[in-house]
Scaffold this motif. Sequence first.
Motif, PDB file in Angstrom:
ATOM      1  N   VAL A 167       0.859  -1.191   0.000  1.00 55.64           N
ATOM      2  CA  VAL A 167       0.000   0.000   0.000  1.00 55.64           C
ATOM      3  C   VAL A 167       0.893   1.238   0.000  1.00 55.64           C
ATOM      4  O   VAL A 167       1.818   1.361   0.811  1.00 55.64           O
ATOM      5  CB  VAL A 167      -0.925   0.025   1.239  1.00 55.64           C
ATOM      6  CG1 VAL A 167      -1.722   1.334   1.293  1.00 55.64           C
ATOM      7  CG2 VAL A 167      -1.857  -1.174   1.241  1.00 55.64           C
ATOM      8  N   PHE A 168       0.617   2.171  -0.911  1.00 56.11           N
ATOM      9  CA  PHE A 168       1.373   3.431  -0.988  1.00 56.11           C
ATOM     10  C   PHE A 168       0.521   4.547  -0.393  1.00 56.11           C
ATOM     11  O   PHE A 168      -0.649   4.694  -0.742  1.00 56.11           O
ATOM     12  CB  PHE A 168       1.711   3.763  -2.445  1.00 56.11           C
ATOM     13  CG  PHE A 168       2.408   5.087  -2.608  1.00 56.11           C
ATOM     14  CD1 PHE A 168       3.773   5.195  -2.396  1.00 56.11           C
ATOM     15  CD2 PHE A 168       1.683   6.220  -2.960  1.00 56.11           C
ATOM     16  CE1 PHE A 168       4.418   6.429  -2.538  1.00 56.11           C
ATOM     17  CE2 PHE A 168       2.312   7.449  -3.105  1.00 56.11           C
ATOM     18  CZ  PHE A 168       3.685   7.553  -2.894  1.00 56.11           C
ATOM     19  N   ASP A 169       1.132   5.337   0.522  1.00 52.46           N
ATOM     20  CA  ASP A 169       0.420   6.506   1.061  1.00 52.46           C
ATOM     21  C   ASP A 169       1.417   7.607   1.420  1.00 52.46           C
ATOM     22  O   ASP A 169       2.607   7.351   1.611  1.00 52.46           O
ATOM     23  CB  ASP A 169      -0.400   6.112   2.288  1.00 52.46           C
ATOM     24  CG  ASP A 169       0.443   5.994   3.549  1.00 52.46           C
ATOM     25  OD1 ASP A 169       0.493   6.976   4.316  1.00 52.46           O
ATOM     26  OD2 ASP A 169       1.063   4.925   3.763  1.00 52.46           O
ATOM     27  N   LEU A 170       0.930   8.826   1.495  1.00 52.18           N
ATOM     28  CA  LEU A 170       1.755   9.987   1.877  1.00 52.18           C
ATOM     29  C   LEU A 170       1.127  10.729   3.051  1.00 52.18           C
ATOM     30  O   LEU A 170       1.357  11.928   3.240  1.00 52.18           O
ATOM     31  CB  LEU A 170       1.917  10.937   0.680  1.00 52.18           C
ATOM     32  CG  LEU A 170       2.732  10.408  -0.512  1.00 52.18           C
ATOM     33  CD1 LEU A 170       2.685  11.393  -1.669  1.00 52.18           C
ATOM     34  CD2 LEU A 170       4.171  10.116  -0.113  1.00 52.18           C
ATOM     35  N   GLY A 171       0.283  10.029   3.818  1.00 50.09           N
ATOM     36  CA  GLY A 171      -0.359  10.667   4.966  1.00 50.09           C
ATOM     37  C   GLY A 171      -1.591  11.461   4.562  1.00 50.09           C
ATOM     38  O   GLY A 171      -2.062  11.395   3.430  1.00 50.09           O
ATOM     39  N   PRO A 176      -4.622  14.694  -2.633  1.00 48.07           N
ATOM     40  CA  PRO A 176      -4.874  13.373  -3.215  1.00 48.07           C
ATOM     41  C   PRO A 176      -4.379  13.234  -4.661  1.00 48.07           C
ATOM     42  O   PRO A 176      -3.982  12.138  -5.068  1.00 48.07           O
ATOM     43  CB  PRO A 176      -6.403  13.251  -3.159  1.00 48.07           C
ATOM     44  CG  PRO A 176      -6.798  14.117  -2.006  1.00 48.07           C
ATOM     45  CD  PRO A 176      -5.844  15.270  -2.034  1.00 48.07           C
ATOM     46  N   VAL A 177      -4.378  14.334  -5.414  1.00 48.38           N
ATOM     47  CA  VAL A 177      -3.893  14.283  -6.794  1.00 48.38           C
ATOM     48  C   VAL A 177      -2.401  13.953  -6.807  1.00 48.38           C
ATOM     49  O   VAL A 177      -1.929  13.143  -7.612  1.00 48.38           O
ATOM     50  CB  VAL A 177      -4.162  15.614  -7.530  1.00 48.38           C
ATOM     51  CG1 VAL A 177      -3.616  15.558  -8.950  1.00 48.38           C
ATOM     52  CG2 VAL A 177      -5.658  15.932  -7.546  1.00 48.38           C
ATOM     53  N   GLU A 178      -1.660  14.569  -5.894  1.00 48.02           N
ATOM     54  CA  GLU A 178      -0.217  14.317  -5.790  1.00 48.02           C
ATOM     55  C   GLU A 178       0.047  12.890  -5.316  1.00 48.02           C
ATOM     56  O   GLU A 178       0.991  12.223  -5.778  1.00 48.02           O
ATOM     57  CB  GLU A 178       0.415  15.326  -4.820  1.00 48.02           C
ATOM     58  CG  GLU A 178       1.918  15.180  -4.636  1.00 48.02           C
ATOM     59  CD  GLU A 178       2.716  15.404  -5.931  1.00 48.02           C
ATOM     60  OE1 GLU A 178       3.886  14.978  -5.981  1.00 48.02           O
ATOM     61  OE2 GLU A 178       2.169  16.011  -6.895  1.00 48.02           O
ATOM     62  N   ILE A 179      -0.794  12.404  -4.408  1.00 48.42           N
ATOM     63  CA  ILE A 179      -0.649  11.019  -3.928  1.00 48.42           C
ATOM     64  C   ILE A 179      -0.827  10.044  -5.088  1.00 48.42           C
ATOM     65  O   ILE A 179      -0.049   9.100  -5.254  1.00 48.42           O
ATOM     66  CB  ILE A 179      -1.680  10.721  -2.817  1.00 48.42           C
ATOM     67  CG1 ILE A 179      -1.399  11.562  -1.578  1.00 48.42           C
ATOM     68  CG2 ILE A 179      -1.668   9.225  -2.455  1.00 48.42           C
ATOM     69  CD1 ILE A 179      -2.464  11.467  -0.492  1.00 48.42           C
TER      70      ILE A 179
END
Length: 488
Positions: A167-171, A176-179
């Motif tokens: 799973v990939f996440d950035l917090g 959300p577009v950048e994620i």
Amino acid sequence: MGLVKGETTVLEGLSSSLQKALSKLRAKGKLTEDDVQTAMREVRLALLAADVNVKVVKQFVDKVRERAVGQEVQKSLTPGQQVVKIVYEELTDLMGGTEERIRMAAKPPTVVMLAGLQGAGKTTAAAKLALSFRKHQHRPLLVAADVYRPAAIQQLQVLGRQIDIPVFDLGTEVDPVEIARQGREEAIRQGADVLIIDTAGRLHVDERLMDELSRIKAEVPPDEILLVVDAMTGQDAVHVAETFHQRLSITGVILTKMDGDTRGGAALTVRAVTGCPIKFVSLGEKIEPLEVFHPDRLASRILGMGDVLSLIEKAQENFDLEKAKEMEQKLRTAQFTLDDFREQLRQVRNLGPLDQILKMLPGIGKLKGLENIQVDEKKFLHIDAIISSMTKEERANPSLMNASRRRRVALGSGLTVREVNQVLNQFEQVQQLMKRFAGGGKKMGRRNALNALKSLGNLGDLPGGMNVPSLGGAGSQQKRQHRKKKKH
């Protein structure tokens, strides 16, 4: 080990209503136009009660009526059956005709964006979809792009660990577009060939949600935009699908909670109203691959004609071929042990809920006593625990099970001596049945086969808490007594 109330079967309410409406036609040798009109009125009411769109109902009934009073029925040797066939074909056509698969990108990764309202089950559907891809030898990566719902990212991470898919996440502080954009780059780095983006939902459709989804679509062009819809919301599901389709041009639908939907209107209406195919359905809370939506198979099940193809596919996926051959040999030589009994139960459980599996068999719903069969799945676990608490010698030779051994097994399994006795009795009866079949060999005639089946009549509770009606029980006994009285 009796029955308890289980989960509602897929489209149960609609299925029983339609079967009732058409049952009067099946037996008729000749049909009048009035017969058809009466049946069509009942079909119309059944569809409306199932929350199918009014316009869709009218078009469907008109098509069936037109064909049902035409030459193909009048010239048929079995006109009633021919009308049922027409209803089946029109139902299949209404739901899309044939199954539609995911369009894979020419150059990986294939990007699948999930959209939908909050509470529809998007995050769970994302994990199940990832499992579906992995089952077909793909390498999926899940992207957590829902930064608004509390614990949405953690939920996807937990599911990812549970099914062993990254799973990939950035917090929650990153757009959300950048994620989504960085998620795609991460997929390329990892060599993942499928990217599944779990987007945010709302309690209702709003402009901010649509704008965010449109921006993700522009930044990371998806190969598929799948709308996740809660089937239990009925016509609301169709309105949601229309709105999302107008803004995003969705390519398909995932219907969740299909096993909890007693109305079923969404399954029959989404394709007809939006033109978007239903690609997957989700059954139950268990994290397992999504089921490909087969319109023809669902139409068959709705009309009580079973779904043998799906049953065969489930068996092929879950049964160990070598173990099956070994079991066949044991059955032929009457060497059926408690270990074999437990293994058979485990393999059956892998197919899914037993009540749903039984209803895939053609005509099972028409068998007296099995129309509304519901199975307590916990009983499988109890039987497994009891057999596992025995020693190897006891499992191979149940005759060793004296009173003290039975008490020990009950204590070890956390169950009662009475339940241990029930399992041993059930096994003995099944073993006797196996011996009858083995004794008959290839030359076993119809009479011997029927006698073997009749031995099931006094089993009472079968493994898994499934009660079956006696094949030679009270009803037959009463008839015999009645005949004796008449003689005297």
